[in-house]
Motif scaffolding. Structure first.
Motif, PDB file in Angstrom:
ATOM      1  N   ALA A  67       7.236  -1.836   1.219  1.00 49.87           N
ATOM      2  CA  ALA A  67       6.820  -0.386   1.105  1.00 49.87           C
ATOM      3  C   ALA A  67       4.981  -1.330   1.503  1.00 49.87           C
ATOM      4  O   ALA A  67       4.117   0.056   0.663  1.00 49.87           O
ATOM      5  N   SER A  68       4.963  -2.369   0.958  1.00 45.93           N
ATOM      6  CA  SER A  68       3.663  -3.140   0.897  1.00 45.93           C
ATOM      7  C   SER A  68       2.687  -2.538   1.461  1.00 45.93           C
ATOM      8  O   SER A  68       2.954  -2.539   2.903  1.00 45.93           O
ATOM      9  N   PRO A  69       0.861  -1.634   0.948  1.00 46.07           N
ATOM     10  CA  PRO A  69       0.377  -1.632   0.386  1.00 46.07           C
ATOM     11  C   PRO A  69       0.795  -0.460  -0.657  1.00 46.07           C
ATOM     12  O   PRO A  69       1.380   0.523  -0.480  1.00 46.07           O
ATOM     13  N   VAL A  70       1.465  -1.199  -2.084  1.00 44.67           N
ATOM     14  CA  VAL A  70       2.105   0.597  -2.823  1.00 44.67           C
ATOM     15  C   VAL A  70       0.921   1.486  -3.598  1.00 44.67           C
ATOM     16  O   VAL A  70      -0.093  -0.295  -4.645  1.00 44.67           O
ATOM     17  N   GLY A  71       1.295   2.110  -4.490  1.00 41.76           N
ATOM     18  CA  GLY A  71       0.173   2.638  -5.258  1.00 41.76           C
ATOM     19  C   GLY A  71       1.207   2.779  -6.316  1.00 41.76           C
ATOM     20  O   GLY A  71       1.819   2.758  -6.326  1.00 41.76           O
ATOM     21  N   VAL A  72       0.256   2.083  -7.460  1.00 48.02           N
ATOM     22  CA  VAL A  72       1.187   1.679  -9.316  1.00 48.02           C
ATOM     23  C   VAL A  72      -0.349   2.553  -9.932  1.00 48.02           C
ATOM     24  O   VAL A  72      -1.504   2.376 -10.030  1.00 48.02           O
ATOM     25  N   THR A  73       0.689   2.506 -11.113  1.00 51.11           N
ATOM     26  CA  THR A  73      -0.118   3.727 -12.463  1.00 51.11           C
ATOM     27  C   THR A  73       0.614   2.892 -13.717  1.00 51.11           C
ATOM     28  O   THR A  73       2.001   2.663 -13.501  1.00 51.11           O
TER      29      THR A  73
END
Length: 261
Positions: A67-73
């Motif tokens: 799934a990269s690039p993946v949004g992260v928090t």
């Protein structure tokens, strides 16, 4: 990083148990402002994972990589009422991440800026004046000399970033090994209207006593997609939390601008 991100290297270096943990755990979140979840199944106590559950857990790292690039928090409680929140993207093909960080104390905001990280450490920089857009675009406007790089420490933020950038993998894990290493089903939760199984990860040698639960907890859906990971740390009541928001097709990570040379 005991209190907040700083742009110098005068920081204590503590034991690096995380590296051993990540190396042995074969599958790598909560806090205010993150997606709210609720328990929807509490009729059964925790138990060993089934064959199907182990298979989905084993696929979660590969799915994250693909799934990269993946949004992260990422949200890390540093102690003393200080919390650091990082919002950005991670590319698991290059094992790099870039984002904005904000440090908040009991009295309000303390610090903010850009942060980049990879498997070896992280770099900090002020947000460039007059440049709008996501963090990865802003990072392109920071000259190499504008970054303050350093190696990881064992502080919650550093430990979370080091774990986060290594969660994706280009192949599935061994489901049998996951089950044999103590992965456990803990319950089922709903996050943003979708159902997720909550798992205690496999136990890392030396990280938990025999029969003890792994410090890592994973939320995985029916297709093996990873939604959240939490990591408990000794002496802190609030775990470091990572939330994944899915593929970010527009993101382009800079070429390691924090690396010296």
């Amino acid at each position: 990083m005991a209190r907040k991100p700083r742009t110098d290297t005068r920081r204590p270096r503590r034991g690096r148990w995380l590296r051993a943990l990540v190396a042995i755990v074969v599958c790598g979140t909560a806090a205010g402002g993150l997606a709210v979840y609720r328990t929807v199944s509490d009729e059964a106590a925790e138990r060993p994972v089934t064959t199907d559950e182990a298979s989905r857990l084993a696929l979660s790292r590969l799915n994250l990589h693909q799934a990269s690039p993946v949004g992260v928090t990422l949200t890390a409680a540093e102690g003393g009422g200080v919390t650091i929140r990082v919002e950005g993207v991670v590319d698991y093909r290059s094992h790099r991440g870039v984002g904005r960080y904000q440090t908040t104390g009991a009295s309000g905001p303390l610090d903010h800026g850009l942060i980049v990280w990879d498997t070896g450490g992280l770099g900090l920089a002020p947000e460039p004046a007059g440049v709008d857009g996501p963090a990865w675009q802003q990072a392109e406007h920071v000259p190499r000399a504008g970054w303050s790089p350093r190696s990881y420490t064992a502080d919650p933020l550093d430990a979370g970033l080091s774990l986060l950038v290594q969660l994706g993998a280009d192949r599935p894990d061994n489901p049998l090994l996951l089950a044999q290493s103590g992965a456990r089903w803990l319950g089922r939760d709903r996050i943003d209207g979708r159902s997720y199984d909550r798992f205690a990860g496999p136990r890392a040698q030396g990280a938990a006593p025999d029969g003890g639960r792994s410090p890592l907890t994973y939320w995985v859906d029916g297709d093996g997609a990873l939604r959240r990971v939490t990591m408990r740390m000794a002496g802190l009541g609030t775990p470091t939390t990572v939330e994944f928001s899915g593929h970010d097709g527009g993101a382009k990570l800079p070429e390691a601008p924090w690396t010296a040379g």
